[in-house]
Design a protein around this motif. Structure first.
Motif, mmCIF file in Angstrom:
data_model
loop_
_atom_site.group_PDB
_atom_site.id
_atom_site.type_symbol
_atom_site.label_atom_id
_atom_site.label_comp_id
_atom_site.label_asym_id
_atom_site.label_seq_id
_atom_site.Cartn_x
_atom_site.Cartn_y
_atom_site.Cartn_z
ATOM 1 N N UNK A 110 -13.329 -11.295 50.051
ATOM 2 C CA UNK A 110 -12.513 -12.205 50.860
ATOM 3 C C UNK A 110 -12.845 -12.062 52.342
ATOM 4 N N UNK A 111 -13.102 -10.841 52.785
ATOM 5 C CA UNK A 111 -13.497 -10.636 54.182
ATOM 6 C C UNK A 111 -14.840 -11.295 54.477
ATOM 7 N N UNK A 112 -15.797 -11.123 53.575
ATOM 8 C CA UNK A 112 -17.114 -11.728 53.782
ATOM 9 C C UNK A 112 -17.015 -13.247 53.857
ATOM 10 N N UNK A 113 -16.141 -13.831 53.039
ATOM 11 C CA UNK A 113 -15.973 -15.281 53.012
ATOM 12 C C UNK A 113 -15.007 -15.770 54.083
ATOM 13 N N UNK A 114 -14.436 -14.853 54.853
ATOM 14 C CA UNK A 114 -13.433 -15.193 55.865
ATOM 15 C C UNK A 114 -12.319 -16.049 55.256
ATOM 16 N N UNK A 115 -11.895 -15.624 54.069
ATOM 17 C CA UNK A 115 -10.876 -16.365 53.325
ATOM 18 C C UNK A 115 -9.487 -15.908 53.753
ATOM 19 N N UNK A 116 -8.718 -16.829 54.288
ATOM 20 C CA UNK A 116 -7.368 -16.502 54.768
ATOM 21 C C UNK A 116 -6.281 -17.312 54.076
ATOM 22 N N UNK A 117 -6.651 -18.387 53.409
ATOM 23 C CA UNK A 117 -5.690 -19.208 52.670
ATOM 24 C C UNK A 117 -6.013 -19.043 51.187
ATOM 25 N N UNK A 118 -5.136 -18.367 50.470
ATOM 26 C CA UNK A 118 -5.422 -17.948 49.105
ATOM 27 C C UNK A 118 -4.405 -18.522 48.129
ATOM 28 N N UNK A 119 -4.838 -18.650 46.884
ATOM 29 C CA UNK A 119 -3.930 -19.028 45.797
ATOM 30 C C UNK A 119 -4.172 -18.087 44.634
ATOM 31 N N UNK A 120 -3.095 -17.554 44.084
ATOM 32 C CA UNK A 120 -3.188 -16.700 42.904
ATOM 33 C C UNK A 120 -2.403 -17.335 41.764
ATOM 34 N N UNK A 121 -2.977 -17.252 40.582
ATOM 35 C CA UNK A 121 -2.314 -17.719 39.365
ATOM 36 C C UNK A 121 -1.871 -16.481 38.593
ATOM 37 N N UNK A 122 -0.569 -16.282 38.514
ATOM 38 C CA UNK A 122 -0.012 -15.080 37.917
ATOM 39 C C UNK A 122 0.445 -14.130 39.001
ATOM 40 N N UNK A 123 1.764 -14.012 39.190
ATOM 41 C CA UNK A 123 2.306 -13.180 40.258
ATOM 42 C C UNK A 123 2.410 -11.733 39.815
ATOM 43 N N UNK A 124 1.921 -10.834 40.639
ATOM 44 C CA UNK A 124 2.062 -9.399 40.397
ATOM 45 C C UNK A 124 2.493 -8.769 41.722
ATOM 46 N N UNK A 125 3.804 -8.910 41.996
ATOM 47 C CA UNK A 125 4.322 -8.580 43.324
ATOM 48 C C UNK A 125 4.046 -7.131 43.723
ATOM 49 N N UNK A 126 4.026 -6.221 42.756
ATOM 50 C CA UNK A 126 3.804 -4.820 43.074
ATOM 51 C C UNK A 126 2.347 -4.419 43.054
ATOM 52 N N UNK A 127 1.462 -5.349 42.732
ATOM 53 C CA UNK A 127 0.049 -5.034 42.605
ATOM 54 C C UNK A 127 -0.811 -5.930 43.470
ATOM 55 N N UNK A 128 -1.562 -6.838 42.832
ATOM 56 C CA UNK A 128 -2.510 -7.664 43.569
ATOM 57 C C UNK A 128 -1.813 -8.589 44.539
ATOM 58 N N UNK A 129 -0.655 -9.122 44.172
ATOM 59 C CA UNK A 129 0.055 -10.031 45.082
ATOM 60 C C UNK A 129 0.370 -9.341 46.407
ATOM 61 N N UNK A 130 0.812 -8.091 46.334
ATOM 62 C CA UNK A 130 1.138 -7.357 47.550
ATOM 63 C C UNK A 130 -0.099 -7.153 48.425
ATOM 64 N N UNK A 131 -1.221 -6.829 47.797
ATOM 65 C CA UNK A 131 -2.453 -6.641 48.564
ATOM 66 C C UNK A 131 -2.922 -7.941 49.206
ATOM 67 N N UNK A 132 -2.805 -9.037 48.469
ATOM 68 C CA UNK A 132 -3.197 -10.339 49.016
ATOM 69 C C UNK A 132 -2.267 -10.752 50.149
ATOM 70 N N UNK A 133 -0.976 -10.480 49.979
ATOM 71 C CA UNK A 133 -0.014 -10.807 51.034
ATOM 72 C C UNK A 133 -0.343 -10.039 52.309
ATOM 73 N N UNK A 134 -0.676 -8.762 52.176
ATOM 74 C CA UNK A 134 -1.060 -7.975 53.345
ATOM 75 C C UNK A 134 -2.336 -8.524 53.977
#
Length: 271
Positions: free
Chosen positions: A20-44
């Motif tokens: 995501x850093x290499x692609x300079x991706x700042x607007x993301x969409x995730x399918x399947x919420x995992x608030x304590x896992x990947x969702x939290x990392x993406x939110x940060x």
């Protein structure tokens, strides 16, 4: 016993966040919420870059609402993915970890690709669970959402064991009523990896240049990306060492064999 088995997409965080850093991706969409896992990392990730995260999940865990209230950079769409995706715009990267079956994943990729083309965005998609047990076998959280012609015969009680095409009743890796598995492994239109390969084959036949990396371990991570993106060479350098890595394949096979042995012991004790 669920704590014995690592299963989160977050285990691939170094690879995903690096991409995501290499692609300079700042607007993301995730399918399947995992608030304590990947969702939290993406939110940060998006919070640190002034971006946004759209989390698509028709039925997230109750704790998700509390977590969401503290994350102004995250928007929740309580819809099935195939209804939610067409409503979005300007997404730099997508993460797919929802309903793991051919029909859903194939049509998620088709819808995502259409949005990316419309918005002039290079395709960048991360897919979880591309390998066993659902790489070649459909799993259904909501079979009623799958059109009859794409729905395999399935069972909520049957479990799967590596290298066995059929299910074992009340044995093996299974959903314990939370999800259903197709009765048979393999064949056309069956499984997550089959969906990705079918999408990829159609696009390559049409003359398009796309890359696809398979990272073994934790049920498998797929990374699908456009070769003509300005960041594609750097992304390829990042992910190629992980692609079909033999050591990771061996470690995953051993991990699953040990976990299935634990399930076997548990089933014997319950019999």
């Amino acid at each position: 016993m669920p704590d014995l088995l690592i299963h989160s997409m977050a285990e691939f965080a170094d690879i995903i966040l690096g991409a995501l850093d290499l692609a300079e991706a700042t607007t993301l969409a995730e399918i399947g919420a995992e608030y304590g896992g990947m969702s939290a990392l993406l939110a940060d990730h998006v919070a640190a870059r002034g971006g946004t995260l759209v989390s698509i999940d028709p039925a997230p865990k109750p704790e998700f609402a509390d977590w969401l209230a503290e994350r102004p950079q995250v928007t929740h769409l309580p819809l099935p993915s195939l209804e939610a995706i067409p409503t979005l715009a300007g997404i730099d990267a997508w993460l797919i970890d929802g309903d793991h079956n051919w029909y859903t994943v194939y049509h998620e990729l088709r819808a995502i690709d259409a949005i990316a083309k419309r918005d002039g965005k290079p395709l960048l998609t991360f897919l979880h669970d591309i390998h066993w047990p659902v790489g070649r076998r459909d799993m259904y959280y909501a079979p009623d959402r799958i059109p009859a012609e794409f729905l395999h015969e399935h069972s909520y009680e049957g479990g799967t064991v590596p290298h066995e095409p059929f299910l074992r009743r009340n044995r093996g890796f299974r959903g314990m009523g939370h999800y259903a598995l197709a009765l048979h492994e393999g064949g056309p239109r069956n499984g997550v990896l089959t969906a990705v390969e079918d999408f990829l084959a159609e696009e390559l036949e049409a003359g398009r240049e796309l890359g696809f990396c398979e990272v073994p371990g934790v049920f498998g991570l797929g990374i699908l990306f456009a070769f003509d993106a300005p960041w594609s060479a750097a992304l390829a350098d990042l992910v190629v060492p992980w692609h079909q890595n033999k050591l990771l394949q061996s470690l995953e096979a051993n991990r699953l064999a040990n976990y299935l042995k634990v399930i076997e012991y548990q089933d014997r004790g319950a019999a």
